[in-house]
Design a protein around this motif. Structure first.
Motif, PDB file in Angstrom:
ATOM      1  N   ALA A  16       0.813  -1.221   0.000  1.00  0.00           N
ATOM      2  CA  ALA A  16       0.000   0.000   0.000  1.00  0.00           C
ATOM      3  C   ALA A  16       0.844   1.268   0.000  1.00  0.00           C
ATOM      4  CB  ALA A  16      -0.947   0.002   1.195  1.00  0.00           C
ATOM      5  N   ASP A  17       2.012   1.235   0.658  1.00  0.00           N
ATOM      6  CA  ASP A  17       2.834   2.440   0.798  1.00  0.00           C
ATOM      7  C   ASP A  17       3.876   2.588  -0.311  1.00  0.00           C
ATOM      8  OD1 ASP A  17       1.398   2.794   3.095  1.00  0.00           O
ATOM      9  OD2 ASP A  17       2.974   2.082   4.440  1.00  0.00           O
ATOM     10  N   SER A  18       3.869   1.697  -1.278  1.00  0.00           N
ATOM     11  CA  SER A  18       4.875   1.739  -2.340  1.00  0.00           C
ATOM     12  C   SER A  18       4.604   2.888  -3.313  1.00  0.00           C
ATOM     13  CB  SER A  18       4.883   0.409  -3.098  1.00  0.00           C
ATOM     14  OG  SER A  18       5.699   0.488  -4.236  1.00  0.00           O
ATOM     15  N   GLY A  19       5.679   3.560  -3.722  1.00  0.00           N
ATOM     16  CA  GLY A  19       5.545   4.614  -4.722  1.00  0.00           C
ATOM     17  C   GLY A  19       5.088   4.054  -6.057  1.00  0.00           C
ATOM     18  N   LEU A  20       5.482   2.805  -6.366  1.00  0.00           N
ATOM     19  CA  LEU A  20       5.048   2.160  -7.602  1.00  0.00           C
ATOM     20  C   LEU A  20       3.541   1.934  -7.596  1.00  0.00           C
ATOM     21  CD1 LEU A  20       5.823   0.847 -10.293  1.00  0.00           C
ATOM     22  CD2 LEU A  20       6.220  -1.285  -9.037  1.00  0.00           C
ATOM     23  N   THR A  21       3.006   1.575  -6.428  1.00  0.00           N
ATOM     24  CA  THR A  21       1.558   1.364  -6.313  1.00  0.00           C
ATOM     25  C   THR A  21       0.791   2.638  -6.619  1.00  0.00           C
ATOM     26  OG1 THR A  21       1.826  -0.398  -4.681  1.00  0.00           O
ATOM     27  CG2 THR A  21      -0.287   0.748  -4.709  1.00  0.00           C
ATOM     28  N   SER A  63       3.838   8.710   2.635  1.00  0.00           N
ATOM     29  CA  SER A  63       5.021   7.858   2.813  1.00  0.00           C
ATOM     30  C   SER A  63       5.582   7.347   1.491  1.00  0.00           C
ATOM     31  CB  SER A  63       4.673   6.661   3.709  1.00  0.00           C
ATOM     32  OG  SER A  63       4.201   7.096   4.977  1.00  0.00           O
ATOM     33  N   ALA A  64       4.742   7.345   0.433  1.00  0.00           N
ATOM     34  CA  ALA A  64       5.160   6.782  -0.851  1.00  0.00           C
ATOM     35  C   ALA A  64       6.211   7.670  -1.512  1.00  0.00           C
ATOM     36  CB  ALA A  64       3.956   6.627  -1.768  1.00  0.00           C
ATOM     37  N   ARG A  65       7.210   7.039  -2.132  1.00  0.00           N
ATOM     38  CA  ARG A  65       8.293   7.757  -2.806  1.00  0.00           C
ATOM     39  C   ARG A  65       8.579   7.117  -4.169  1.00  0.00           C
ATOM     40  NH1 ARG A  65       7.296  10.482   0.959  1.00  0.00           N
ATOM     41  NH2 ARG A  65       8.734  11.571   2.401  1.00  0.00           N
ATOM     42  N   ILE A  66       8.913   7.981  -5.143  1.00  0.00           N
ATOM     43  CA  ILE A  66       9.412   7.530  -6.441  1.00  0.00           C
ATOM     44  C   ILE A  66      10.852   8.031  -6.543  1.00  0.00           C
ATOM     45  CG2 ILE A  66       9.084   7.572  -8.952  1.00  0.00           C
ATOM     46  CD1 ILE A  66       6.218   8.304  -8.510  1.00  0.00           C
ATOM     47  N   PHE A  67      11.795   7.152  -6.367  1.00  0.00           N
ATOM     48  CA  PHE A  67      13.217   7.523  -6.370  1.00  0.00           C
ATOM     49  C   PHE A  67      13.491   8.659  -5.382  1.00  0.00           C
ATOM     50  CE2 PHE A  67      12.314   5.931 -10.679  1.00  0.00           C
ATOM     51  CZ  PHE A  67      13.151   4.814 -10.679  1.00  0.00           C
ATOM     52  N   GLY A  68      12.826   8.573  -4.231  1.00  0.00           N
ATOM     53  CA  GLY A  68      13.041   9.554  -3.173  1.00  0.00           C
ATOM     54  C   GLY A  68      12.153  10.775  -3.225  1.00  0.00           C
ATOM     55  N   ALA A  69      11.252  10.880  -4.219  1.00  0.00           N
ATOM     56  CA  ALA A  69      10.394  12.065  -4.356  1.00  0.00           C
ATOM     57  C   ALA A  69       8.939  11.690  -4.131  1.00  0.00           C
ATOM     58  CB  ALA A  69      10.558  12.681  -5.743  1.00  0.00           C
ATOM     59  N   PRO A  70       8.194  12.447  -3.294  1.00  0.00           N
ATOM     60  CA  PRO A  70       6.765  12.185  -3.108  1.00  0.00           C
ATOM     61  C   PRO A  70       5.980  12.510  -4.382  1.00  0.00           C
ATOM     62  CG  PRO A  70       7.650  13.542  -1.329  1.00  0.00           C
ATOM     63  CD  PRO A  70       8.674  13.515  -2.398  1.00  0.00           C
ATOM     64  N   ILE A  71       4.898  11.782  -4.606  1.00  0.00           N
ATOM     65  CA  ILE A  71       4.099  11.988  -5.806  1.00  0.00           C
ATOM     66  C   ILE A  71       3.421  13.359  -5.799  1.00  0.00           C
ATOM     67  CG2 ILE A  71       2.108  11.108  -7.105  1.00  0.00           C
ATOM     68  CD1 ILE A  71       2.787   8.359  -6.177  1.00  0.00           C
ATOM     69  N   GLY A 122       8.433   9.593   5.963  1.00  0.00           N
ATOM     70  CA  GLY A 122       9.493   9.284   5.014  1.00  0.00           C
ATOM     71  C   GLY A 122      10.574  10.334   4.905  1.00  0.00           C
ATOM     72  N   GLY A 123      10.476  11.404   5.666  1.00  0.00           N
ATOM     73  CA  GLY A 123      11.492  12.444   5.641  1.00  0.00           C
ATOM     74  C   GLY A 123      11.159  13.556   4.658  1.00  0.00           C
ATOM     75  N   THR A 124      11.765  14.716   4.912  1.00  0.00           N
ATOM     76  CA  THR A 124      11.543  15.877   4.045  1.00  0.00           C
ATOM     77  C   THR A 124      12.316  15.710   2.735  1.00  0.00           C
ATOM     78  OG1 THR A 124      11.320  17.302   5.995  1.00  0.00           O
ATOM     79  CG2 THR A 124      11.724  18.380   3.868  1.00  0.00           C
ATOM     80  N   PRO A 125      11.635  15.754   1.629  1.00  0.00           N
ATOM     81  CA  PRO A 125      12.335  15.589   0.353  1.00  0.00           C
ATOM     82  C   PRO A 125      13.115  16.837  -0.032  1.00  0.00           C
ATOM     83  CG  PRO A 125      10.024  16.042  -0.045  1.00  0.00           C
ATOM     84  CD  PRO A 125      10.178  15.935   1.441  1.00  0.00           C
ATOM     85  N   THR A 126      14.166  16.663  -0.780  1.00  0.00           N
ATOM     86  CA  THR A 126      14.943  17.793  -1.291  1.00  0.00           C
ATOM     87  C   THR A 126      14.451  18.173  -2.685  1.00  0.00           C
ATOM     88  OG1 THR A 126      16.607  16.350  -2.289  1.00  0.00           O
ATOM     89  CG2 THR A 126      16.948  16.998   0.022  1.00  0.00           C
ATOM     90  N   ARG A 127      14.733  19.408  -3.065  1.00  0.00           N
ATOM     91  CA  ARG A 127      14.325  19.852  -4.399  1.00  0.00           C
ATOM     92  C   ARG A 127      15.097  19.091  -5.476  1.00  0.00           C
ATOM     93  NH1 ARG A 127      10.994  24.021  -3.715  1.00  0.00           N
ATOM     94  NH2 ARG A 127      11.231  25.250  -1.806  1.00  0.00           N
ATOM     95  N   LEU A 128      16.321  18.700  -5.175  1.00  0.00           N
ATOM     96  CA  LEU A 128      17.106  17.946  -6.150  1.00  0.00           C
ATOM     97  C   LEU A 128      16.470  16.592  -6.425  1.00  0.00           C
ATOM     98  CD1 LEU A 128      19.604  17.626  -7.920  1.00  0.00           C
ATOM     99  CD2 LEU A 128      20.825  16.746  -5.902  1.00  0.00           C
ATOM    100  N   SER A 129      16.032  15.923  -5.366  1.00  0.00           N
ATOM    101  CA  SER A 129      15.393  14.612  -5.564  1.00  0.00           C
ATOM    102  C   SER A 129      14.097  14.746  -6.357  1.00  0.00           C
ATOM    103  CB  SER A 129      15.128  13.956  -4.203  1.00  0.00           C
ATOM    104  OG  SER A 129      14.199  14.723  -3.435  1.00  0.00           O
ATOM    105  N   ILE A 130      13.361  15.834  -6.104  1.00  0.00           N
ATOM    106  CA  ILE A 130      12.126  16.069  -6.849  1.00  0.00           C
ATOM    107  C   ILE A 130      12.446  16.379  -8.309  1.00  0.00           C
ATOM    108  CG2 ILE A 130      10.073  17.527  -7.035  1.00  0.00           C
ATOM    109  CD1 ILE A 130      10.308  18.017  -4.009  1.00  0.00           C
TER     110      ILE A 130
END
Length: 358
Positions: A26-31, A156-164, A182-190
């Motif tokens: 359920a928490d997978s970014g792929l899902t 909580s879901a992430r795609i290569f470290g970036a929230p959808i 899942g932590g605060t994402p960085t602009r670089l990861s987004i």
């Protein structure tokens, strides 16, 4: 006001999230990514028949462009008559121009609905349409059909470290709303996820428009309005995706890419079927011509003259000839006059009397 759009969109997204959650978690970014992609596919599948109708309508309008121009030129000073004649032309050929706009008109509210639903998973911002909630309040508040647990799963879901639900230009306070999940994402990861999606979406938009323009007739392409729309679809819209990409969530970019992938495949399928139908129609016409053509060595028949008329004409000619011949024969056999009793007078009667007088 737009809840009639938001609730169905969130319901379809919820269904696909639950379906893929059994496989990938359920928490997978792929899902969540696949849920967005299949939301697009569901919508486009529902709109398949209207899309086919749109293509056929567009093609009919291109074929009727000379007649439309003629009506516009003929009734340029009488708009009421021109509108009536246009409706008559449309009725005769069985098409409705509104069907050409239906798929686009349906996709626009769905796009806006998806944008709002995805944005509502993180309502910690203070801009337009945001509620300014704290991260705790946001995580414990449902989002339309999604429960609070679903909201936490999405955060909580992430795609290569970036929230959808994140985008490159998102304010810092909105990015901090993901801290406990899942932590605060960085602009670089987004940016590492968003920029490739922007480029793919822009390129796919260009090639889809290019394929559509290539199938236009020369008459339709020469139309000034069509020429403007072709330039917009070929260059302005793809550029707009890449320019506006930093302000769009990753989920929206996924929606755009999936929509273009479906459009590309659907265009080739529909246009391929239409070309096959046209080829079959041409083959049938050629076959009918071959059947109606005289066989090799056979004498051509004049189809303009019916056999019965020809027989009547021949009979009249034969009767007329027989009557003429009979008259001539009678004249030869009996050149003299007949007596009242029906006896024939001799033809040399006058000459004998002349000899006696001499």
């Amino acid at each position: 006001m737009l809840d009639i759009i938001y609730w169905p969109v969130s319901a379809i997204l919820w269904f696909w999230h639950k379906a893929f959650g059994f496989v990938f978690g359920a928490d997978s970014g792929l899902t969540w990514s696949l849920a967005v992609v299949f939301l697009v596919f569901t919508l486009r599948l529902v709109l398949y028949k209207p899309f086919v109708k749109q293509v056929r309508t567009t093609k009919q309008m291109q074929e009727l462009q000379p007649q439309i121009k003629e009506l516009q030129k003929k009734y340029k000073n009488d708009r009421e008559t021109m509108a009536r004649e246009m409706q008559k032309l449309q009725k005769e050929h069985g098409f409705n121009p509104l069907m050409g706009c239906l798929p686009v008109l349906v996709q626009v509210p769905v796009f806006l609905g998806l944008f709002h639903v995805l944005r509502s998973f993180n309502r910690t911002g203070h801009g337009f349409g945001q509620l300014g909630l704290s991260p705790e309040e946001n995580a414990n508040l449902g989002n339309y059909i999604f429960s609070a647990a679903d909201v936490q799963s999405f955060l909580s879901a992430r795609i290569f470290g970036a929230p959808i639900a994140a985008f490159i230009t998102a304010p810092q306070n909105e990015l901090e709303g993901f801290a406990d999940w899942g932590g605060t994402p960085t602009r670089l990861s987004i940016a590492l996820v968003a920029i490739p999606l922007m480029v793919i979406a822009g390129v796919a938009t260009h090639f889809n428009a290019r394929a559509s323009v290539a199938r236009q007739t020369p008459e339709a392409a020469a139309n000034p309005q069509a020429a403007i729309m072709n330039k917009l679809s070929l260059w302005v819209f793809p550029l707009g995706v890449m320019v506006g990409g930093p302000f769009l969530m990753i989920g929206i970019l996924l929606y755009w890419v999936a929509n273009n992938i479906w459009t590309y495949g659907q265009q080739h399928l529909v246009f391929g079927r239409m070309e096959k139908e046209e080829a079959e129609k041409k083959a049938k016409k050629l076959e009918q011509r071959a059947q109606n053509a005289p066989k090799p060595g056979a004498k051509p028949v004049d189809v303009r003259k019916r056999p019965q008329d020809a027989a009547d004409t021949d009979a009249q000619t034969t009767n007329g000839t027989a009557a003429t011949n009979g008259t001539k024969q009678t004249a030869k056999q009996g050149g003299g006059q007949r007596r009242p009793g029906g006896q024939k007078r001799p033809g040399n009667r006058g000459r004998a009397n002349q000899k006696r007088k001499r």
